[in-house]
Design an enzyme around this catalytic site. Sequence first.
Site, mmCIF file in Angstrom:
data_model
loop_
_atom_site.group_PDB
_atom_site.id
_atom_site.type_symbol
_atom_site.label_atom_id
_atom_site.label_comp_id
_atom_site.label_asym_id
_atom_site.label_seq_id
_atom_site.Cartn_x
_atom_site.Cartn_y
_atom_site.Cartn_z
ATOM 1 N N CYS A 102 10.155 0.684 0.573
ATOM 2 C CA CYS A 102 10.659 0.021 -0.626
ATOM 3 C C CYS A 102 9.972 0.704 -1.808
ATOM 4 O O CYS A 102 9.436 1.808 -1.626
ATOM 5 C CB CYS A 102 10.436 -1.498 -0.578
ATOM 6 S SG CYS A 102 8.735 -2.064 -0.636
ATOM 7 N N GLY A 103 9.978 0.107 -2.968
ATOM 8 C CA GLY A 103 9.387 0.776 -4.132
ATOM 9 C C GLY A 103 7.909 1.062 -3.937
ATOM 10 O O GLY A 103 7.424 2.159 -4.210
ATOM 11 N N THR A 104 7.199 0.063 -3.434
ATOM 12 C CA THR A 104 5.755 0.214 -3.212
ATOM 13 C C THR A 104 5.383 0.295 -1.740
ATOM 14 O O THR A 104 4.250 0.671 -1.414
ATOM 15 C CB THR A 104 5.014 -1.015 -3.778
ATOM 16 O OG1 THR A 104 5.562 -2.190 -3.135
ATOM 17 C CG2 THR A 104 5.183 -1.125 -5.288
ATOM 18 N N GLY A 105 6.257 -0.142 -0.887
ATOM 19 C CA GLY A 105 5.938 -0.312 0.545
ATOM 20 C C GLY A 105 5.354 -1.690 0.820
ATOM 21 O O GLY A 105 5.279 -2.119 1.965
ATOM 22 N N HIS A 120 -11.123 -0.901 20.181
ATOM 23 C CA HIS A 120 -10.046 -1.195 19.230
ATOM 24 C C HIS A 120 -9.007 -2.133 19.844
ATOM 25 O O HIS A 120 -8.389 -2.922 19.141
ATOM 26 C CB HIS A 120 -9.398 0.102 18.753
ATOM 27 C CG HIS A 120 -10.400 1.044 18.162
ATOM 28 N ND1 HIS A 120 -11.115 0.724 17.028
ATOM 29 C CD2 HIS A 120 -10.837 2.263 18.568
ATOM 30 C CE1 HIS A 120 -11.948 1.715 16.756
ATOM 31 N NE2 HIS A 120 -11.808 2.653 17.674
ATOM 32 N N GLY A 135 6.228 -4.990 -0.409
ATOM 33 C CA GLY A 135 7.109 -6.121 -0.115
ATOM 34 C C GLY A 135 7.735 -6.023 1.260
ATOM 35 O O GLY A 135 7.761 -7.000 2.026
ATOM 36 N N ASP A 182 14.968 -0.468 1.162
ATOM 37 C CA ASP A 182 15.773 -1.023 0.074
ATOM 38 C C ASP A 182 16.098 0.137 -0.872
ATOM 39 O O ASP A 182 15.816 1.316 -0.565
ATOM 40 C CB ASP A 182 15.060 -2.206 -0.610
ATOM 41 C CG ASP A 182 13.912 -1.795 -1.524
ATOM 42 O OD1 ASP A 182 13.556 -0.590 -1.559
ATOM 43 O OD2 ASP A 182 13.380 -2.664 -2.221
ATOM 44 N N HIS A 238 -6.762 3.102 15.512
ATOM 45 C CA HIS A 238 -7.600 1.901 15.616
ATOM 46 C C HIS A 238 -6.805 0.597 15.601
ATOM 47 O O HIS A 238 -7.239 -0.381 16.190
ATOM 48 C CB HIS A 238 -8.608 1.866 14.454
ATOM 49 C CG HIS A 238 -9.671 2.916 14.568
ATOM 50 N ND1 HIS A 238 -10.754 2.995 13.715
ATOM 51 C CD2 HIS A 238 -9.816 3.961 15.430
ATOM 52 C CE1 HIS A 238 -11.517 4.018 14.062
ATOM 53 N NE2 HIS A 238 -10.967 4.631 15.088
HETATM 54 C C1 RB5 Z 1 12.453 -3.487 -6.045
HETATM 55 O O1 RB5 Z 1 12.570 -3.265 -7.409
HETATM 56 C C2 RB5 Z 1 10.994 -3.541 -5.636
HETATM 57 O O2 RB5 Z 1 10.478 -4.786 -5.998
HETATM 58 C C3 RB5 Z 1 10.845 -3.307 -4.165
HETATM 59 O O3 RB5 Z 1 11.391 -2.080 -3.820
HETATM 60 C C4 RB5 Z 1 9.422 -3.278 -3.631
HETATM 61 O O4 RB5 Z 1 8.628 -2.413 -4.355
HETATM 62 C C5 RB5 Z 1 8.789 -4.564 -3.412
HETATM 63 O O5 RB5 Z 1 7.652 -4.687 -2.953
#
Ligand code: RB5
Length: 150
Positions: free
Chosen positions: A64-67, A132, A69, A7, A97
């Site tokens: 994504c921003g955090t990986g 594993h 979502g 994203d 594993h």
């Molecule tokens: C988008 O702002 C953010 O929510 C998305 O990239 C991600 O981090 C979601 O888990």
Amino acid sequence: MIVLASDHGGLILKQPVIEVFDELKLPYRDIGTNSTESTDYPLWGYKAAQLVASGECEKGIVMCGTGVGISLAANKVKGIRCVVCSDCYSAKLSRAHNDANMLALGGRVVGPDLAKMIVRIWLETPFEGERHARRVKMIMDIERDQKLAL
Ligand code: RB5
């Protein structure tokens, strides 16, 4: 073939990840997004996961921003084992594993150099099988039956 998707929040890692594919001479399929405009991460996680689950692509890397979502969305597709990694040790063990077939990275969590190290290690580490394999099968049994024979 490796599918690559993100994203807007993960877009910053796309070029560094492509550099690793090029260094390892691995073919990849970039399915988007290619814009900084806000977009919904489940769409990209789902699209990439479909290509892996169908066998069209062997592995997938999603950002994504955090990986978080995008990995949650990918993991809703049957057959997907998508791991969020922000360190090299988890990246290595998720292949050795857990036989992870998708890797998720956070563009707001890891910098480009660390992301490249994680991707390289993840791509180069084989699944160890043996005990594993039994455990991975248990995960897939839960997915199939929604329960585990105890
Ligand atoms: C988008 O702002 C953010 O929510 C998305 O990239 C991600 O981090 C979601 O888990």
